[in-house]
Write a protein that holds these residues in place. Sequence first.
Motif, short mmCIF file in Angstrom:
data_model
loop_
_atom_site.label_atom_id
_atom_site.label_comp_id
_atom_site.label_asym_id
_atom_site.label_seq_id
_atom_site.Cartn_x
_atom_site.Cartn_y
_atom_site.Cartn_z
N MET A 84 0.77 -1.31 -0.20
CA MET A 84 -0.36 -0.02 0.06
C MET A 84 0.56 1.26 -0.10
N TYR A 85 0.64 2.78 -0.91
CA TYR A 85 0.84 3.12 -0.68
C TYR A 85 0.32 4.82 -0.33
N TRP A 86 1.06 5.97 -0.11
CA TRP A 86 0.34 7.26 0.08
C TRP A 86 1.27 7.69 -0.92
N TYR A 87 0.07 8.31 -1.74
CA TYR A 87 1.24 9.66 -2.79
C TYR A 87 0.55 11.05 -2.91
N ARG A 88 1.30 11.83 -2.60
CA ARG A 88 0.49 13.00 -3.30
C ARG A 88 0.61 14.02 -4.19
N GLN A 89 -0.45 15.21 -4.60
CA GLN A 89 -0.02 15.11 -6.15
C GLN A 89 -0.73 16.93 -6.15
N ASP A 90 0.30 17.43 -6.87
CA ASP A 90 0.63 19.47 -6.69
C ASP A 90 0.23 19.57 -8.09
N PRO A 91 -0.16 21.01 -8.43
CA PRO A 91 -0.30 20.62 -10.03
C PRO A 91 0.96 20.52 -10.54
N GLY A 92 0.39 19.76 -11.86
CA GLY A 92 1.72 20.07 -12.76
C GLY A 92 3.17 19.04 -12.39
N MET A 93 2.97 18.47 -11.29
CA MET A 93 4.45 17.31 -10.56
C MET A 93 3.99 16.55 -11.02
N GLY A 94 2.44 15.76 -10.99
CA GLY A 94 2.74 14.17 -11.18
C GLY A 94 3.25 13.64 -9.28
N LEU A 95 3.29 12.99 -9.06
CA LEU A 95 2.94 11.99 -7.94
C LEU A 95 4.18 11.70 -6.96
N LYS A 96 4.35 12.35 -6.04
CA LYS A 96 5.13 11.81 -5.36
C LYS A 96 4.59 10.67 -4.35
N LEU A 97 5.65 9.95 -4.30
CA LEU A 97 5.52 8.59 -3.00
C LEU A 97 5.46 9.73 -1.09
N ILE A 98 5.35 9.33 -1.39
CA ILE A 98 5.08 10.14 0.52
C ILE A 98 5.78 8.76 1.54
N TYR A 99 5.20 7.21 2.03
CA TYR A 99 5.20 6.30 2.44
C TYR A 99 4.45 5.25 1.72
N TYR A 100 4.85 4.12 2.08
CA TYR A 100 4.32 2.42 1.75
C TYR A 100 5.06 1.47 2.59
N SER A 101 4.13 0.80 2.23
CA SER A 101 3.96 -0.62 3.50
C SER A 101 4.22 -1.87 2.27
#
Lengths: 113, 114
Positions: free
Chosen positions: B32-49
Amino acid sequence: GQQVMQIPQYQHVQEGEDFTTYCNSSTTLSNIQWYKQRPGGHPVFLIQLVKSGEVKKQKRLTFQFGEAKKNSSLHITATQTTDVGTYFCAGRETTDSWGKLQFGAGTQVVVTP
Amino acid sequence: NAGVTQTPKFRILKIGQSMTLQCTQDMNHNYMYWYRQDPGMGLKLIYYSVGAGITDKGEVPNGYNVSRSTTEDFPLRLELAAPSQTSVYFCASSYPARGDEKLFFGSGTQLSVL
């Protein structure tokens, strides 16, 4: 570290035209995935490519993985309004463990009727 | 077929407040994963398990915490919200051992910190 770049950032297409979006990695990838995100929606998996030089087709979409496994492309023929959205590629470096995908910034596609 | 479910869908926080973003999946996926998405920046991985009791940092973990006590749930905690955490957060899951690494995403949480 690994970087995945996508070009172009924006693509304006007339309905019925073809276009291609490109994905380039600074390192060799184990695989490349493509996702589509409709405006206001969440990314939805389209395809995964694993083999060097692999080509896969989904109706009007053709996906290709480069021979060196560092680049990929998505070609859409006869664009339709349903193709609107942002297309992301995502890759995992060969030295990384499962789960550590690096996403490109995406290509935002706008279709003019 | 619920898939990956995230709550809440929208939230406004004041600077310094805390909150937990909930994520649950019913596909028996181990990753499982958590991503954040900022405008025009794609997806950045925060944490995963990679399974219950095992978590690891992604690209942008600062300001966040996670836990994974069950296979199904993977909550994301913001302790002291800052304006830089204004973003859309996506939870995702996968089962790489089945031969593919495709991610299944939840519908997202739009968070504003004011």
